[in-house]
Design a protein around this motif. Structure first.
Motif, PDB file in Angstrom:
ATOM      1  N   ASP A  43     -52.893  36.111 -16.222  1.00  0.00           N
ATOM      2  CA  ASP A  43     -52.853  34.663 -16.059  1.00  0.00           C
ATOM      3  C   ASP A  43     -54.293  34.148 -16.038  1.00  0.00           C
ATOM      4  O   ASP A  43     -55.010  34.343 -15.065  1.00  0.00           O
ATOM      5  N   ALA A  49     -55.513  30.992 -16.127  1.00  0.00           N
ATOM      6  CA  ALA A  49     -55.503  29.536 -15.952  1.00  0.00           C
ATOM      7  C   ALA A  49     -56.920  28.982 -15.755  1.00  0.00           C
ATOM      8  O   ALA A  49     -57.195  27.836 -16.118  1.00  0.00           O
ATOM      9  N   TYR A  50     -57.808  29.803 -15.199  1.00  0.00           N
ATOM     10  CA  TYR A  50     -59.164  29.320 -14.870  1.00  0.00           C
ATOM     11  C   TYR A  50     -60.222  29.921 -15.785  1.00  0.00           C
ATOM     12  O   TYR A  50     -61.411  29.884 -15.485  1.00  0.00           O
ATOM     13  N   THR A  92     -53.841  27.843 -20.058  1.00  0.00           N
ATOM     14  CA  THR A  92     -53.185  26.554 -19.850  1.00  0.00           C
ATOM     15  C   THR A  92     -54.132  25.405 -20.175  1.00  0.00           C
ATOM     16  O   THR A  92     -55.358  25.559 -20.097  1.00  0.00           O
ATOM     17  N   SER A 136     -53.738  22.794 -18.344  1.00  0.00           N
ATOM     18  CA  SER A 136     -53.551  22.025 -17.105  1.00  0.00           C
ATOM     19  C   SER A 136     -54.805  21.919 -16.253  1.00  0.00           C
ATOM     20  O   SER A 136     -54.835  21.110 -15.332  1.00  0.00           O
ATOM     21  N   LYS A 137     -55.787  22.752 -16.506  1.00  0.00           N
ATOM     22  CA  LYS A 137     -56.950  22.788 -15.606  1.00  0.00           C
ATOM     23  C   LYS A 137     -58.129  22.055 -16.232  1.00  0.00           C
ATOM     24  O   LYS A 137     -58.222  20.846 -16.131  1.00  0.00           O
ATOM     25  N   ARG A 191     -47.775  19.437 -19.845  1.00  0.00           N
ATOM     26  CA  ARG A 191     -47.050  20.718 -19.826  1.00  0.00           C
ATOM     27  C   ARG A 191     -47.241  21.502 -21.128  1.00  0.00           C
ATOM     28  O   ARG A 191     -46.324  21.663 -21.923  1.00  0.00           O
ATOM     29  N   ARG A 218     -57.273  25.269   0.595  1.00  0.00           N
ATOM     30  CA  ARG A 218     -57.865  25.184  -0.740  1.00  0.00           C
ATOM     31  C   ARG A 218     -58.172  23.716  -1.022  1.00  0.00           C
ATOM     32  O   ARG A 218     -57.311  22.849  -0.847  1.00  0.00           O
TER      33      ARG A 218
HETATM   34  C1  LIG Z   1     -53.138  30.835 -11.386  1.00  0.00           C
HETATM   35  C2  LIG Z   1     -52.425  29.678 -12.040  1.00  0.00           C
HETATM   36  N1  LIG Z   1     -51.679  29.896 -13.128  1.00  0.00           N
HETATM   37  C3  LIG Z   1     -51.003  28.870 -13.744  1.00  0.00           C
HETATM   38  C4  LIG Z   1     -51.073  27.590 -13.241  1.00  0.00           C
HETATM   39  C5  LIG Z   1     -50.249  26.486 -13.854  1.00  0.00           C
HETATM   40  O1  LIG Z   1     -50.335  26.380 -15.201  1.00  0.00           O
HETATM   41  P1  LIG Z   1     -49.323  25.383 -15.956  1.00  0.00           P
HETATM   42  O2  LIG Z   1     -49.620  23.976 -15.481  1.00  0.00           O
HETATM   43  O3  LIG Z   1     -49.688  25.584 -17.400  1.00  0.00           O
HETATM   44  O4  LIG Z   1     -47.940  25.801 -15.609  1.00  0.00           O
HETATM   45  C6  LIG Z   1     -51.871  27.324 -12.144  1.00  0.00           C
HETATM   46  C7  LIG Z   1     -52.005  25.936 -11.656  1.00  0.00           C
HETATM   47  O5  LIG Z   1     -51.456  25.486 -10.720  1.00  0.00           O
HETATM   48  C8  LIG Z   1     -52.537  28.391 -11.502  1.00  0.00           C
HETATM   49  O6  LIG Z   1     -53.273  28.164 -10.409  1.00  0.00           O
END
Ligand SMILES: Cc1ncc(COP(=O)(O)O)c(C=O)c1O
Length: 183
Positions: free
Chosen positions: A6, A8-9, A35, A37-38, A46, A157
């Motif tokens: 994962d 995401a960051y 993603t 999303s960040k 989405r 956090r």
């Molecule tokens: C580690 C992690 N993975 C995935 C996500 C979410 O990603 P998505 O918005 O694409 O579902 C987040 C965010 O909240 C996250 O912190």
């Protein structure tokens, strides 16, 4: 066994030499998820994407739900990947936010965990202190995430926001410290 990475960051951390590059792990049972999303600020849209071995993708396509993310969401994701100026601004904003939060909260005597993402973790003396800080910040209009559900009841956090958001958070935390909510 399927290994899911994962990321995401990823964009925040990728220049750190200690951050592993998952593109080196392109085995047939590894999938990397990213993603929008960040750092791209598109959480409400989405949309995200993944990388995996062609055979694994082929198998996923056999079982995945028939509906794709909307055409608009896909267009937004593709456009975001091309928008290097936005990415740069977003990374700069986050770096400023992390610096401000880390320096200011440390100056107040709080314990911070070093961050490579878009949030900091603050650790308090115990879970009661953490819960009081969450309540107190909320009363000042600042929402932070308690980490009890993640097994860290003594920690919170705080995500970075705009420069104004970050400054507001620091002011609210200063008030909490002055009021003796935090030790
Ligand atoms: C580690 C992690 N993975 C995935 C996500 C979410 O990603 P998505 O918005 O694409 O579902 C987040 C965010 O909240 C996250 O912190």
């Amino acid at each position: 066994m399927l290994i899911i990475l994962d990321e995401a960051y990823f964009e925040y951390a990728k220049d750190n030499p200690r951050y592993p590059d998952s593109m080196h792990y392109r085995y047939d049972n590894v999938i990397t998820l990213r993603t929008f999303s960040k750092v791209y600020g598109l959480a409400g849209v989405r949309i995200g994407y993944g990388f995996a071995h062609e055979e694994l993708i082929g198998n996923l396509l056999k079982v995945k739900l028939p509906f794709e993310p909307s055409t608009l969401a896909q267009a937004a994701g593709i456009a975001a990947l091309a928008d290097k100026a936005f990415l740069h601004r977003s990374l700069e904003l986050n770096a400023r936010g992390l610096r401000l939060l880390t320096d200011s909260l440390r100056e107040m005597g709080l314990t911070m965990v070093p961050s490579e993402a878009n949030f900091v973790m603050v650790v308090f003396a115990d879970d009661a202190h953490a819960a009081r800080v969450v309540e107190d910040l909320l009363a000042h209009g600042v929402i932070v995430r308690p980490l009890a559900a993640f097994g860290l009841p003594q920690a919170i956090r705080i995500s970075t926001g705009t420069d104004e958001d970050n400054a507001r958070c620091v002011t609210a935390m200063q008030k909490a410290v002055a009021a003796g909510v935090v030790e």
